[in-house]
Design an enzyme around this catalytic site. Structure first.
Site, PDB file in Angstrom:
ATOM      1  N   VAL A 224      -1.586   5.676  13.414  1.00 56.17           N
ATOM      2  CA  VAL A 224      -0.123   5.581  13.342  1.00 56.17           C
ATOM      3  C   VAL A 224       0.511   6.806  12.694  1.00 56.17           C
ATOM      4  O   VAL A 224       1.720   7.023  12.826  1.00 56.17           O
ATOM      5  CB  VAL A 224       0.327   4.311  12.594  1.00 56.17           C
ATOM      6  CG1 VAL A 224      -0.101   3.059  13.351  1.00 56.17           C
ATOM      7  CG2 VAL A 224      -0.187   4.288  11.157  1.00 56.17           C
TER       8      VAL A 224
ATOM      9  N   SER B   4       5.997  -4.147  -0.517  1.00 55.11           N
ATOM     10  CA  SER B   4       5.127  -4.719  -1.544  1.00 55.11           C
ATOM     11  C   SER B   4       5.919  -4.905  -2.827  1.00 55.11           C
ATOM     12  O   SER B   4       6.874  -4.159  -3.106  1.00 55.11           O
ATOM     13  CB  SER B   4       3.939  -3.783  -1.804  1.00 55.11           C
ATOM     14  OG  SER B   4       3.242  -4.158  -2.969  1.00 55.11           O
TER      15      SER B   4
ATOM     16  N   TYR C 284       0.619   4.303  -2.990  1.00 58.12           N
ATOM     17  CA  TYR C 284       0.926   3.081  -2.237  1.00 58.12           C
ATOM     18  C   TYR C 284       2.301   2.546  -2.631  1.00 58.12           C
ATOM     19  O   TYR C 284       3.131   2.241  -1.773  1.00 58.12           O
ATOM     20  CB  TYR C 284      -0.154   2.038  -2.520  1.00 58.12           C
ATOM     21  CG  TYR C 284       0.043   0.720  -1.809  1.00 58.12           C
ATOM     22  CD1 TYR C 284      -0.309   0.563  -0.471  1.00 58.12           C
ATOM     23  CD2 TYR C 284       0.572  -0.380  -2.484  1.00 58.12           C
ATOM     24  CE1 TYR C 284      -0.147  -0.650   0.175  1.00 58.12           C
ATOM     25  CE2 TYR C 284       0.728  -1.606  -1.855  1.00 58.12           C
ATOM     26  CZ  TYR C 284       0.375  -1.739  -0.521  1.00 58.12           C
ATOM     27  OH  TYR C 284       0.541  -2.939   0.122  1.00 58.12           O
ATOM     28  N   ALA C 285       2.560   2.427  -3.924  1.00 56.20           N
ATOM     29  CA  ALA C 285       3.833   1.893  -4.392  1.00 56.20           C
ATOM     30  C   ALA C 285       5.006   2.766  -3.946  1.00 56.20           C
ATOM     31  O   ALA C 285       6.053   2.260  -3.529  1.00 56.20           O
ATOM     32  CB  ALA C 285       3.817   1.760  -5.918  1.00 56.20           C
ATOM     33  N   ALA C 286       4.831   4.076  -4.025  1.00 60.09           N
ATOM     34  CA  ALA C 286       5.898   4.985  -3.619  1.00 60.09           C
ATOM     35  C   ALA C 286       6.205   4.841  -2.133  1.00 60.09           C
ATOM     36  O   ALA C 286       7.371   4.832  -1.721  1.00 60.09           O
ATOM     37  CB  ALA C 286       5.502   6.423  -3.939  1.00 60.09           C
ATOM     38  N   SER C 287       5.161   4.724  -1.325  1.00 54.78           N
ATOM     39  CA  SER C 287       5.377   4.576   0.121  1.00 54.78           C
ATOM     40  C   SER C 287       6.099   3.279   0.431  1.00 54.78           C
ATOM     41  O   SER C 287       6.990   3.230   1.284  1.00 54.78           O
ATOM     42  CB  SER C 287       4.038   4.625   0.860  1.00 54.78           C
ATOM     43  OG  SER C 287       3.230   3.492   0.582  1.00 54.78           O
ATOM     44  N   LYS C 288       5.758   2.211  -0.282  1.00 52.13           N
ATOM     45  CA  LYS C 288       6.371   0.916  -0.024  1.00 52.13           C
ATOM     46  C   LYS C 288       7.814   0.861  -0.521  1.00 52.13           C
ATOM     47  O   LYS C 288       8.665   0.192   0.078  1.00 52.13           O
ATOM     48  CB  LYS C 288       5.542  -0.198  -0.671  1.00 52.13           C
ATOM     49  CG  LYS C 288       4.157  -0.375  -0.041  1.00 52.13           C
ATOM     50  CD  LYS C 288       4.264  -0.746   1.435  1.00 52.13           C
ATOM     51  CE  LYS C 288       2.922  -1.036   2.060  1.00 52.13           C
ATOM     52  NZ  LYS C 288       3.012  -1.469   3.476  1.00 52.13           N
TER      53      LYS C 288
ATOM     54  N   ILE D  17      -2.415 -11.053  -0.899  1.00 53.61           N
ATOM     55  CA  ILE D  17      -3.068 -11.820   0.162  1.00 53.61           C
ATOM     56  C   ILE D  17      -4.538 -11.403   0.243  1.00 53.61           C
ATOM     57  O   ILE D  17      -4.868 -10.221   0.150  1.00 53.61           O
ATOM     58  CB  ILE D  17      -2.375 -11.576   1.521  1.00 53.61           C
ATOM     59  CG1 ILE D  17      -0.883 -11.930   1.424  1.00 53.61           C
ATOM     60  CG2 ILE D  17      -3.051 -12.380   2.616  1.00 53.61           C
ATOM     61  CD1 ILE D  17      -0.605 -13.397   1.133  1.00 53.61           C
TER      62      ILE D  17
END
Length: 245
Positions: free
Chosen positions: A55, A133, A146-150, A179
């Site tokens: 992607v 998230s 990860y947090a920054a992207s979300k 999850i």
């Protein structure tokens, strides 16, 4: 009473649908009479249509979407769930890992929306669901990329929602919470897993399918909204929503 949604004749594109929540959703869409098409580097479960795509590769995403439209003549739903979740302290962050995380988690959603949404606008119908998230607002040690992207995805999705609302295309955000997926198990073990179990509880992929089917359906007459899975009573969990004007 069990609620169900009829997806007969509808085509739903799911990025990152080879496992976890995406795989559960793909099975549910097919069971409801629709056609789920998974865009993922890995192959999904048997019986689910799959296009192997990175992607983060804009040209590859465009080609995959064009192929789906050529085959089916429509795309009714896009669920953007492809993501990676490396772990690294901010001060030790590898630049290549940082870049790759944003390319998959953020750029991948942008490329998918740019390829799919014009077809929805032309038909004046469609639903986009973007995964974010809880870390987008709280952060978490070792998960800065990860947090920054979300966090960026929330702003992106709400902006896109405002831009295409007049075209009757809906864009909403879901924060599934913790999850029990392959990705979660790979990134969380020991104290991390205990932390999540003791705070909001660890859910199953099927827990998220109902809210996703709702947002994909015409019953969800809302856009620019966020659904967040939260702790309710004991280990039970529920979804709460915040709707934008």
């Amino acid at each position: 009473m069990r609620a169900s949604f009829d997806a007969t004749g509808e085509v739903v594109l799911i990025t990152g649908g080879a496992q976890g929540i995406g795989a559960a959703l793909a099975a549910a869409v097919n069971a409801a009479g629709g056609t789920a098409v998974v865009l993922d580097m890995a192959a999904p479960i048997d019986g689910v249509e799959h296009v192997k795509v990175d992607v983060a590769d804009r040209a590859a995403v465009e080609a995959a979407v064009a192929g789906v439209v050529e085959r089916y003549g429509r795309i009714d739903g896009l669920v953007a769930g492809a993501a990676v979740q490396p772990r690294s302290a901010v001060l030790d962050q590898d630049p290549a890992e940082w870049t790759r995380t944003l390319q998959v988690n953020l750029d991948g959603v942008v490329w998918a929306c740019q390829a799919v949404v014009p077809h929805m606008v032309a038909r004046r119908s469609g639903s986009v669901v973007v995964f974010t998230s809880g870390m987008a607002s709280t952060g978490y040690p070792g998960a800065a990329a990860y947090a920054a992207s979300k966090a960026a995805l929330v702003a992106f999705a709400k902006t896109l929602a405002a831009e295409v609302a007049a075209d009757r295309v809906r864009v909403n955000v879901v924060a599934p919470g913790v999850i029990d997926t392959e990705q979660f198990r790979g990134a969380n073990a020991g104290a991390d897993r205990e932390h999540w179990q003791d705070t909001i509880g660890i859910g199953d992929p099927e827990d998220v399918v109902g809210p996703l089917l709702f947002l994909l359906s015409d019953a969800a007459a809302m856009t620019g909204s966020s659904l967040t899975r939260e702790r309710a009573f004991g280990k039970l969990t529920s979804f709460s929503g915040v709707t934008s004007d």
